[in-house]
Design an enzyme around this catalytic site. Structure first.
Site, PDB file in Angstrom:
ATOM      1  CG  HIS A 131      46.264  -8.664  59.370  1.00 37.43           C
ATOM      2  ND1 HIS A 131      47.251  -9.372  60.035  1.00 37.43           N
ATOM      3  CD2 HIS A 131      45.186  -9.480  59.331  1.00 37.43           C
ATOM      4  CE1 HIS A 131      46.782 -10.550  60.378  1.00 37.43           C
ATOM      5  NE2 HIS A 131      45.526 -10.642  59.966  1.00 37.43           N
ATOM      6  CG  HIS A 191      40.546  -9.514  58.495  1.00 39.46           C
ATOM      7  ND1 HIS A 191      40.717 -10.563  57.625  1.00 39.46           N
ATOM      8  CD2 HIS A 191      41.322  -9.795  59.573  1.00 39.46           C
ATOM      9  CE1 HIS A 191      41.549 -11.447  58.159  1.00 39.46           C
ATOM     10  NE2 HIS A 191      41.930 -11.003  59.352  1.00 39.46           N
TER      11      HIS A 191
HETATM   12  P1  5GP Z   1      44.340 -13.491  60.496  1.00 42.77           P
HETATM   13  O1  5GP Z   1      43.826 -14.899  60.627  1.00 42.77           O
HETATM   14  O2  5GP Z   1      45.777 -13.416  60.943  1.00 42.77           O
HETATM   15  O3  5GP Z   1      43.480 -12.461  61.134  1.00 42.77           O
HETATM   16  O4  5GP Z   1      44.266 -13.161  58.957  1.00 42.77           O
HETATM   17  C1  5GP Z   1      45.260 -13.468  58.039  1.00 42.77           C
HETATM   18  C2  5GP Z   1      44.653 -13.331  56.674  1.00 42.77           C
HETATM   19  O5  5GP Z   1      45.705 -13.266  55.741  1.00 42.77           O
HETATM   20  C3  5GP Z   1      43.768 -14.515  56.285  1.00 42.77           C
HETATM   21  O6  5GP Z   1      42.449 -14.063  56.010  1.00 42.77           O
HETATM   22  C4  5GP Z   1      44.455 -15.091  55.048  1.00 42.77           C
HETATM   23  O7  5GP Z   1      43.544 -15.475  54.062  1.00 42.77           O
HETATM   24  C5  5GP Z   1      45.316 -13.940  54.581  1.00 42.77           C
HETATM   25  N1  5GP Z   1      46.547 -14.354  53.945  1.00 42.77           N
HETATM   26  C6  5GP Z   1      47.430 -15.291  54.400  1.00 42.77           C
HETATM   27  N2  5GP Z   1      48.479 -15.397  53.550  1.00 42.77           N
HETATM   28  C7  5GP Z   1      48.240 -14.513  52.554  1.00 42.77           C
HETATM   29  C8  5GP Z   1      48.975 -14.176  51.368  1.00 42.77           C
HETATM   30  O8  5GP Z   1      50.041 -14.692  51.076  1.00 42.77           O
HETATM   31  N3  5GP Z   1      48.419 -13.207  50.572  1.00 42.77           N
HETATM   32  C9  5GP Z   1      47.232 -12.607  50.876  1.00 42.77           C
HETATM   33  N4  5GP Z   1      46.788 -11.686  50.014  1.00 42.77           N
HETATM   34  N5  5GP Z   1      46.521 -12.904  51.966  1.00 42.77           N
HETATM   35  C10 5GP Z   1      47.021 -13.850  52.799  1.00 42.77           C
END
Ligand code: 5GP
Ligand code: ZN
Length: 138
Positions: free
Chosen positions: A99, A101
């Protein structure tokens, strides 16, 4: 339901607030926003991370991120935008479905923007910079 949270969101098995969808990508709001309008762009097809995703899905995700960055400026009044990808647990990745951001930025508006630079910029030793470059290009 998939064991992958974002595959479940793509499939519609988990609720999310979607803001964009096309053939290859979906974008939805992050539930822990770093700023007003923080969204996530994912490929519909599961890839673990930046190193695994295919070139076509990568390009599609980046195009969607660019569109959302433009929307952040024109529709949310953002002053700037950060794109962030975390690749690997040691790089803060917590959801192992690739993903990007898309984080709108707001000048002098701490209520809307909680993002802070995570390191203190300081000059590196030139020989170490060169040594790292040599390793990268070996
Ligand atoms: P990472 O830390 O992997 O770069 O980002 C994962 C992101 O996914 C985090 O910012 C977290 O808030 C978001 N996230 C985790 N679980 C969910 C979910 O169930 N729904 C949504 N909309 N965002 C999520
Ligand atoms: Zn997935």
């Amino acid at each position: 339901m998939s064991e992958c949270t974002f595959c479940s969101i793509v499939a519609g098995d988990l609720p999310s607030t979607k803001v964009y969808e096309d053939d290859r990508t979906v974008a939805f709001m992050d539930i822990n926003p770093a700023s007003r309008g923080h969204s996530l762009v994912v490929p519909k097809e599961h890839s673990v991370d930046l190193l695994e995703i295919g070139a076509d899905d990568m390009a599609a995700c980046m195009q969607t991120a660019q569109k959302l960055a433009g929307d952040a400026k024109t529709k949310l009044g953002a002053d700037g935008v950060n794109l962030l990808n975390c690749c690997g647990a040691d790089a803060w990745q917590t959801v192992f479905h690739f993903h990007i951001h898309v984080i709108p930025r707001y000048r002098d508006q701490p209520a809307k923007d909680r993002l802070r630079l995570p390191w203190t910029p300081e000059a590196g030793a030139p020989e170490e910079i060169s040594a790292a470059a040599a390793d990268l290009t070996a």
